[in-house]
Each structure stands twice: as C-alpha cells, then as structure tokens.
Design a protein around this motif. Structure first.
Motif, PDB file in Angstrom:
ATOM      1  N   ASP A 174       0.961  -1.182  -0.037  1.00 19.43           N
ATOM      2  CA  ASP A 174      -0.078  -0.106  -0.075  1.00 19.43           C
ATOM      3  C   ASP A 174       0.754   1.296   0.068  1.00 19.43           C
ATOM      4  N   THR A 175       1.012   2.052  -0.892  1.00 26.49           N
ATOM      5  CA  THR A 175       1.671   3.111  -1.245  1.00 26.49           C
ATOM      6  C   THR A 175       1.061   4.518  -1.055  1.00 26.49           C
ATOM      7  N   ARG A 176      -0.127   4.584  -0.552  1.00 29.99           N
ATOM      8  CA  ARG A 176      -1.011   5.604  -0.357  1.00 29.99           C
ATOM      9  C   ARG A 176      -0.316   6.883   0.104  1.00 29.99           C
ATOM     10  N   GLN A 177       0.106   6.342   1.554  1.00 30.61           N
ATOM     11  CA  GLN A 177       0.850   7.589   2.309  1.00 30.61           C
ATOM     12  C   GLN A 177       2.575   7.219   2.521  1.00 30.61           C
ATOM     13  N   PHE A 178       2.870   6.238   1.627  1.00 32.06           N
ATOM     14  CA  PHE A 178       4.257   5.748   1.861  1.00 32.06           C
ATOM     15  C   PHE A 178       5.372   6.876   1.384  1.00 32.06           C
ATOM     16  N   PHE A 179       5.149   7.610   0.257  1.00 31.00           N
ATOM     17  CA  PHE A 179       6.070   8.384  -0.094  1.00 31.00           C
ATOM     18  C   PHE A 179       6.162   9.787   0.578  1.00 31.00           C
ATOM     19  N   LEU A 180       4.881  10.197   1.350  1.00 30.74           N
ATOM     20  CA  LEU A 180       4.881  11.436   2.107  1.00 30.74           C
ATOM     21  C   LEU A 180       5.677  11.155   3.354  1.00 30.74           C
ATOM     22  N   ASN A 181       5.440   9.814   3.963  1.00 27.78           N
ATOM     23  CA  ASN A 181       6.002   9.477   5.311  1.00 27.78           C
ATOM     24  C   ASN A 181       7.433   9.246   5.196  1.00 27.78           C
ATOM     25  N   THR A 182       7.879   8.644   4.079  1.00 31.72           N
ATOM     26  CA  THR A 182       9.063   8.164   3.649  1.00 31.72           C
ATOM     27  C   THR A 182       9.924   9.604   3.790  1.00 31.72           C
ATOM     28  N   SER A 183       9.562  10.723   2.956  1.00 29.56           N
ATOM     29  CA  SER A 183      10.357  11.826   3.016  1.00 29.56           C
ATOM     30  C   SER A 183      10.368  12.470   4.223  1.00 29.56           C
ATOM     31  N   TYR A 184       9.412  12.559   4.896  1.00 24.42           N
ATOM     32  CA  TYR A 184       9.443  13.182   6.339  1.00 24.42           C
ATOM     33  C   TYR A 184      10.420  12.582   7.453  1.00 24.42           C
ATOM     34  N   ASN A 185      10.358  11.095   7.205  1.00 21.09           N
ATOM     35  CA  ASN A 185      11.308  10.402   8.122  1.00 21.09           C
ATOM     36  C   ASN A 185      12.608  10.218   7.549  1.00 21.09           C
ATOM     37  N   MET A 186      13.201  10.813   6.214  1.00 23.34           N
ATOM     38  CA  MET A 186      14.610  10.762   5.673  1.00 23.34           C
ATOM     39  C   MET A 186      15.506  11.381   6.541  1.00 23.34           C
ATOM     40  N   PRO A 187      15.545  12.492   7.286  1.00 24.25           N
ATOM     41  CA  PRO A 187      16.324  13.322   8.029  1.00 24.25           C
ATOM     42  C   PRO A 187      16.801  12.270   9.184  1.00 24.25           C
ATOM     43  N   GLU A 188      15.998  11.591   9.718  1.00 19.41           N
ATOM     44  CA  GLU A 188      16.263  10.859  11.021  1.00 19.41           C
ATOM     45  C   GLU A 188      16.743   9.533  10.593  1.00 19.41           C
ATOM     46  N   LYS A 189      16.174   8.797   9.485  1.00 22.28           N
ATOM     47  CA  LYS A 189      16.516   7.502   9.221  1.00 22.28           C
ATOM     48  C   LYS A 189      18.000   7.291   8.215  1.00 22.28           C
ATOM     49  N   LEU A 190      18.156   8.587   7.403  1.00 18.40           N
ATOM     50  CA  LEU A 190      19.528   8.834   6.866  1.00 18.40           C
ATOM     51  C   LEU A 190      20.618   9.471   7.793  1.00 18.40           C
ATOM     52  N   ASN A 191      20.058   9.960   9.070  1.00 17.05           N
ATOM     53  CA  ASN A 191      21.091  10.581   9.908  1.00 17.05           C
ATOM     54  C   ASN A 191      21.723  11.524   9.473  1.00 17.05           C
ATOM     55  N   PHE A 192      21.047  12.766   8.972  1.00 16.75           N
ATOM     56  CA  PHE A 192      21.426  14.025   8.632  1.00 16.75           C
ATOM     57  C   PHE A 192      20.859  15.010   9.331  1.00 16.75           C
ATOM     58  N   GLU A 193      19.771  14.810  10.197  1.00 18.04           N
ATOM     59  CA  GLU A 193      18.862  15.817  10.854  1.00 18.04           C
ATOM     60  C   GLU A 193      19.631  16.839  11.719  1.00 18.04           C
ATOM     61  N   ASP A 194      20.933  16.440  12.180  1.00 17.71           N
ATOM     62  CA  ASP A 194      21.616  17.140  13.053  1.00 17.71           C
ATOM     63  C   ASP A 194      23.128  17.549  12.055  1.00 17.71           C
ATOM     64  N   ASN A 195      23.334  17.245  11.119  1.00 17.99           N
ATOM     65  CA  ASN A 195      24.628  17.296  10.589  1.00 17.99           C
ATOM     66  C   ASN A 195      24.479  18.145   9.152  1.00 17.99           C
ATOM     67  N   ALA A 196      23.373  18.379   8.668  1.00 16.09           N
ATOM     68  CA  ALA A 196      23.385  19.132   7.617  1.00 16.09           C
ATOM     69  C   ALA A 196      22.251  20.197   7.578  1.00 16.09           C
ATOM     70  N   ASP A 197      22.488  21.230   6.867  1.00 20.87           N
ATOM     71  CA  ASP A 197      21.536  22.427   6.573  1.00 20.87           C
ATOM     72  C   ASP A 197      20.775  22.019   5.454  1.00 20.87           C
ATOM     73  N   THR A 198      21.413  21.696   4.428  1.00 16.75           N
ATOM     74  CA  THR A 198      21.065  21.310   3.087  1.00 16.75           C
ATOM     75  C   THR A 198      21.400  20.050   2.415  1.00 16.75           C
ATOM     76  N   CYS A 199      20.791  19.409   1.665  1.00 18.19           N
ATOM     77  CA  CYS A 199      21.227  18.224   1.358  1.00 18.19           C
ATOM     78  C   CYS A 199      20.329  17.652   0.159  1.00 18.19           C
ATOM     79  N   THR A 200      20.543  16.841  -0.759  1.00 17.01           N
ATOM     80  CA  THR A 200      19.961  15.964  -1.697  1.00 17.01           C
ATOM     81  C   THR A 200      19.593  14.698  -1.366  1.00 17.01           C
TER      82      THR A 200
END
Length: 113
Positions: free
Chosen positions: A48-74
């Motif tokens: 079920d991908t209805r909310q998947f992309f929205l939730n995934t993008s909001y969780n990226m800073p924490e899951k990819l470990n850049f929330e405290d390490n980068a001001d901008t990234c791609t």
C-alpha cells in the motif's frame, strides 16, 4: 590525487542498514568538492503506497542520519518492488528530494524530472 582521496572519503561514509519495520534497505552519503551533501537511499516498496512517499520523505532526516549534520542536502531515493531487484539495480521508481533546514524543521521539495 585529490579525486582519489575524495572517492575514498565517500566510500568510507557508506551506511548499510536493515532496520526492523522499515522499508529502508540501505543508503550511502557523498560530499562533493564544494561541500554539497547527497544521499542515495534504497527502499522496498510496500503493498500500500497511499501514504508511503509522504511518510518516507518526512522520515529521511532521521533515518539517513542527517537531521543534526546538514543544513541542506539532496536525497536520490530508489524504490524497488522486491529485494531481488536490488541485485541488478532494477528500481521501479526514482525520486529526488531536496532538504533545507528551517529552524528545527526541513523544507522538503521533490524535484520533478
């Protein structure tokens, strides 16, 4: 020689994870010579991908470990239908997100190509 040292630096920052209850398969971080930070993130698509992309993008800073390490990234996010598809890099969907820190939050934009 600078390129070789830069490449070694990028390889050493590769991260692999298999977190429980997560569709994130693995990710890697690279920094170019100008200091721009990019991530490649590999996900398994759920049924079920209805909310998947929205939730995934909001969780990226924490899951990819850049929330405290980068001001901008791609983030180049690759989505696979099965884990077997990762062997040949046979992704079903690719999305590119940019993150720019705004106080304690990130402004998230999807780059359409």
């Amino acid at each position: 020689m600078f390129r070789a040292a830069n490449k070694v630096n990028r390889i050493e920052k590769n991260k692999y994870s298999n977190p429980s209850n997560s569709s994130l398969l693995s990710y890697s971080q690279t920094t170019d010579s100008l200091g721009n930070i990019s991530f490649n993130a590999y996900y398994k698509l759920p049924q079920d991908t209805r909310q998947f992309f929205l939730n995934t993008s909001y969780n990226m800073p924490e899951k990819l470990n850049f929330e405290d390490n980068a001001d901008t990234c791609t983030v180049n996010a690759f989505f696979f239908k099965s884990i077997a598809d990762t062997v040949n890099n046979n992704y079903a969907i690719k999305k590119i997100f940019t993150f720019k820190k705004n106080d304690n939050f990130f402004d998230i934009k999807e780059i359409k190509k």
